[in-house]
Design an enzyme around this catalytic site. Structure first.
Site, short mmCIF file in Angstrom:
data_model
loop_
_atom_site.label_atom_id
_atom_site.label_comp_id
_atom_site.label_asym_id
_atom_site.label_seq_id
_atom_site.Cartn_x
_atom_site.Cartn_y
_atom_site.Cartn_z
N PHE A 128 35.63 36.03 33.98
CA PHE A 128 36.38 35.06 34.78
C PHE A 128 35.75 34.97 36.16
CE2 PHE A 128 39.59 33.68 37.80
CZ PHE A 128 40.00 32.50 37.20
N ASP A 215 30.15 40.04 40.55
CA ASP A 215 31.44 39.50 40.97
C ASP A 215 32.39 40.69 41.11
OD1 ASP A 215 34.02 38.51 41.10
OD2 ASP A 215 33.68 36.87 39.70
N LYS A 244 40.01 38.46 46.85
CA LYS A 244 41.26 39.20 46.57
C LYS A 244 41.63 40.27 47.61
CE LYS A 244 42.16 38.00 41.87
NZ LYS A 244 41.07 37.47 41.04
C1 LIG Z 1 40.45 36.14 40.83
C2 LIG Z 1 39.02 36.15 40.49
C3 LIG Z 1 38.17 35.09 40.83
C4 LIG Z 1 38.69 33.80 41.46
O1 LIG Z 1 39.26 34.03 42.70
P1 LIG Z 1 40.17 32.85 43.37
O2 LIG Z 1 40.46 33.40 44.74
O3 LIG Z 1 41.38 32.68 42.52
O4 LIG Z 1 39.34 31.63 43.41
C5 LIG Z 1 36.82 35.19 40.51
N1 LIG Z 1 36.34 36.28 39.91
C6 LIG Z 1 37.11 37.34 39.58
C7 LIG Z 1 36.51 38.54 38.93
C8 LIG Z 1 38.49 37.31 39.84
O5 LIG Z 1 39.26 38.32 39.48
#
Ligand SMILES: *Cc1c(COP(=O)(O)O)cnc(C)c1O
Length: 393
Positions: A128, A215, A244
């Protein structure tokens, strides 16, 4: 329910008025133990005094100037993040998706600078990376992509935690410039790859001149027991994205880079109106200082070990339970069947949890919980799962 909000969410029937540490208080006065932290955002818990103070002080001075001027707090935050991450430069934005957009643009631009007109980026299944068009294309989940075609070009996909598949891509595909991967999948169901996966990715990227882009939006900022999850593997990425937990609830994202990747963006290549503004930077600086001073990364590791052991003692090997896994305070219990109703059942017990990838109970408690609060979460979640999978063993 109002009907003036677009129906992008299906919220649970509870509204919170305030929070304190690991607790959230609903408008009816009921107190909930938060084992989700606003999806790995409020790592320091709610209403943390260091963050509140920094915000109040900064709000009374200056919120925003734009990046047309130097922003001292943003420069300090870049210094601090580069120091704890072993990176060289930072770009600031407002969310995880934007941080990944920056990484994807950086990778493409670095390809073009090397004469690659059609740069490709490898991403993995079950990942994701966000909801913008490029990041939903990078995301390895058809449900998130469906209906938004045409998707963005230039991505190749490989199974997660599968080095051989990447070697085949290396053998068969030209024009690859980067690999974007989560060190542990979050939304994909808390998949913890084999211990040698990240070191092997590092080696493969070095062999082929690909950028290793991690990420760490969900795994970063102490959550897994180190500042960043890749530090468990003793490797260094070329690019890393954060969001986050970085602002403990104040929207801020970052894309960090080192080596050649750190020098790719030139004035005019990328930008953000709000990115790294004084208010958001002051919150993130307070987060970095608090994690460091209170060694919350190490504490998350300790707590995670305690919770993993507790959950395994109660649930491992039980029929209906596929696996109990995690790293630090990123814990997942995979069940045999979809279990979304466990979220409401937990709510009835004054506990906030999450279910992701349909069958995985996900726990992301704040890093500041006590041993007793950790034990309460383990006991309540184990009770719920025992009931769900057919009564006490
Ligand atoms: C939450 C998340 C995102 C996206 O972050 P947003 O602030 O909602 O755009 C991307 N990568 C990972 C691994 C995430 O957990």
């Amino acid at each position: 329910m109002v009907d003036t909000l677009m129906t992008t969410y299906k919220p649970l029937p509870v509204t919170f008025s305030h929070g304190e540490g690991p607790y959230l208080y609903a408008t009816d006065g009921r107190r909930y133990l938060d084992a989700l932290s606003g999806i790995a955002v409020c790592g320091l818990g709610h209403a943390h005094p260091a963050v509140s103070e920094a915000l109040c002080k900064q709000a009374g001075r200056l919120l925003h100037t734009s990046n047309l001027y130097r922003i001292k707090l943003q420069e300090q935050l870049a210094d601090e993040l580069c120091r704890v991450a072993g990176m060289e430069r930072a770009f600031f934005c407002n969310s995880g998706a934007e941080a990944n957009e920056a990484a994807l643009k950086l990778a493409r631009l670095s390809g073009h600078r090397r004469g690659i007109d059609n740069p490709r980026i490898i991403v993995t299944e079950g990942s994701f990376h966000g909801r913008t068009l490029a990041t939903l294309t990078a995301t390895g989940n058809r449900k998130i992509q469906a209906g938004f075609e045409p998707l963005v070009q230039g991505f190749l996909r490989a199974p997660y935690d599968d080095l051989e598949a990447l070697k085949r891509i290396a053998h068969n595909s030209r024009d690859v410039v980067a690999l974007l991967v989560e060190p542990i999948t979050g939304e994909g169901g808390i998949r913890v790859p084999a211990g040698d996966y990240l070191p092997q990715l590092r080696e493969l990227c070095d062999q082929h001149g690909w950028l290793l882009m991690l990420d760490e939006i969900q795994t970063g900022m102490g959550r897994t027991g180190r500042w960043f999850a890749h530090q468990h593997a003793g490797i260094q990425p070329d690019v890393m994205t954060l969001a986050k937990g970085l602002g403990n609830g104040v929207p801020i994202g970052a894309c960090l880079a080192r080596g050649a990747a750190a020098g790719v963006f030139q004035p005019g290549n990328h930008g953000s109106t709000f990115g790294g503004n004084p208010l958001a930077a002051s919150a993130a600086l307070a987060v970095v200082h608090t994690i460091e001073q209170q060694r919350l990364d190490a504490r998350a590791g300790e707590l995670g070990e305690r919770m993993l052991q507790g959950l395994r003692a109660r649930l491992q090997g039980r029929s209906g339970v596929v696996a109990v896994r995690g790293c630090g305070l990123m814990l997942g219990i995979e069940l045999e069947r979809p279990c979304a109703e466990l979220v409401t059942q937990a709510l009835e017990r004054d506990l906030l949890i999450n279910v992701t990838a349909e069958k995985v109970v996900r726990l992301l408690p704040p890093l500041i919980i006590s041993d007793e609060q950790a034990d309460t979460i383990v006991a309540e979640v184990s009770d719920l799962i025992e009931q769900f999978t057919g009564g006490p063993a």
